[in-house]
Enzyme design. Structure first.
Site, PDB file in Angstrom:
ATOM      1  N   ALA A 249      17.797 -46.216  41.235  1.00 39.34           N
ATOM      2  CA  ALA A 249      16.952 -45.302  40.441  1.00 39.34           C
ATOM      3  C   ALA A 249      17.081 -43.832  40.827  1.00 39.34           C
ATOM      4  O   ALA A 249      16.339 -42.998  40.314  1.00 39.34           O
ATOM      5  CB  ALA A 249      15.487 -45.710  40.485  1.00 39.34           C
ATOM      6  N   ALA A 250      18.028 -43.488  41.693  1.00 39.49           N
ATOM      7  CA  ALA A 250      18.205 -42.067  42.039  1.00 39.49           C
ATOM      8  C   ALA A 250      18.604 -41.262  40.803  1.00 39.49           C
ATOM      9  O   ALA A 250      18.052 -40.186  40.543  1.00 39.49           O
ATOM     10  CB  ALA A 250      19.258 -41.915  43.131  1.00 39.49           C
ATOM     11  N   GLY A 251      19.557 -41.787  40.021  1.00 38.05           N
ATOM     12  CA  GLY A 251      19.972 -41.105  38.799  1.00 38.05           C
ATOM     13  C   GLY A 251      18.849 -41.033  37.777  1.00 38.05           C
ATOM     14  O   GLY A 251      18.680 -40.017  37.090  1.00 38.05           O
ATOM     15  N   ASP A 252      18.053 -42.099  37.689  1.00 36.64           N
ATOM     16  CA  ASP A 252      16.923 -42.104  36.757  1.00 36.64           C
ATOM     17  C   ASP A 252      15.877 -41.073  37.177  1.00 36.64           C
ATOM     18  O   ASP A 252      15.309 -40.372  36.336  1.00 36.64           O
ATOM     19  CB  ASP A 252      16.287 -43.491  36.705  1.00 36.64           C
ATOM     20  CG  ASP A 252      17.240 -44.549  36.177  1.00 36.64           C
ATOM     21  OD1 ASP A 252      18.120 -44.199  35.374  1.00 36.64           O
ATOM     22  OD2 ASP A 252      17.113 -45.715  36.584  1.00 36.64           O
TER      23      ASP A 252
END
Length: 305
Positions: A249-252
């Site tokens: 979820a880093a990109g999210d």
């Protein structure tokens, strides 16, 4: 009406910590099994809500306890949930995630209720898109619905932002409707045929996306930050170095934070730094939505950097 609308997926993430990824036929012992709320759409919506955005979410969840609980959780996070639809006789989408000791992850997903987010299910909620400033989407829901939503947004003067993940080929017709795209290196290569290995190739990929009609391109480069290109002029915005334990979820988180900051009319480079900070905090924690920081945490982080 809500300034930001996120259209996308909701998943129950079944997360297992492992020393390394198993080879074919190999059985490994894992530990710290958890079921954590996830799904790219939900992660980005929660990030935006938690960081202060005025947001509505369009999604489908199952009529299981997880789906019903998630709809209530989204409302508690402060988002408009009128378009979070409960699908009868269908489980909520799932993701099976292995996280290694180095923080890398391996993910298998099954769409389940996410596959029910059809153009027909979207129709009663098109007013949310028509009256929004920005529509943010990803690629874990049916592509025909993504295209339909993008057309509604374009006709209404709503900015279309696409995070083209998970990586897949996309039609030029869809890309022509996109105002801002945020691929990583892998996704940029799949969309353009240009392998992104450095700044020069990042600009080449950005130019190819500009040629498809996209005015703003942000290619995320992991620890190298982001390559931003507008009208063929590119520059790098470095990220922050932290000790990562889970990159799920880093990109999210980056996308949700970026759109929150842009909604507030932050200068673009400052908005990207804000998004970098939110993503940097998220990788120091385990899980998808469990890792997403609140506004005050991001502001404190930025004060220290």
């Amino acid at each position: 009406m809500n300034k930001l609308v996120v259209l996308g997926s909701v998943n129950a993430d079944h997360v297992l910590q492992v020393a390394s990824f198993p080879r074919p036929g190999e059985t490994l012992h894992g530990h710290t099994y958890q079921v954590i709320p996830g799904g790219k759409g939900a992660n980005q919506a929660v990030a935006a809500a938690r960081l202060g955005a005025d947001i509505a979410f369009i999604a489908c969840v199952g009529d299981d306890s997880f789906g019903r609980d998630m709809r209530e959780t989204f409302a508690r996070e402060g988002m408009n949930t009128e378009a979070v639809m409960i699908e009868a006789g269908t489980p909520t989408g799932i993701a099976m995630i292995q996280v290694t000791a180095t923080g890398e992850n391996s993910i298998c997903i099954s769409a389940e209720a996410n596959a029910r987010l059809t153009p027909e299910r979207l129709t009663p909620h098109r007013h949310l898109i028509e009256h929004a400033d920005t529509l943010l989407m990803q690629l874990e829901t049916p592509i025909e619905t993504i295209e339909s939503a993008a057309r509604i947004a374009k006709q209404s003067g709503t900015r279309v932002v696409l995070n083209p993940a998970p990586a897949r080929a996309l039609s030029d017709e869809l890309l022509q409707l996109v105002d801002l795209i945020t691929p990583n290196e892998t996704e940029a290569e799949l969309l353009t045929g240009i392998k992104v290995t450095d700044i020069a190739s990042a600009q080449q990929a950005a130019d190819a996306l500009h040629a498809k009609g996209i005015s703003q391109v942000m290619i995320t480069l992991g620890s190298q930050g982001v390559w931003v290109s507008e009208q063929g002029q590119g520059y790098q915005v470095p990220g922050f170095r932290v000790e990562a334990c889970d990159t799920t979820a880093a990109g999210d988180t980056f996308n949700g934070a970026l759109l929150t900051a842009m909604q507030e009319n932050m200068p673009l480079e400052k908005a990207i730094r804000f998004a970098h900070a939110a993503a940097a905090i998220s990788v120091t924690r385990v899980g998808a939505q469990t890792s997403i920081p609140h506004r005050r945490e991001v502001e404190r982080f930025l004060m220290g950097h």
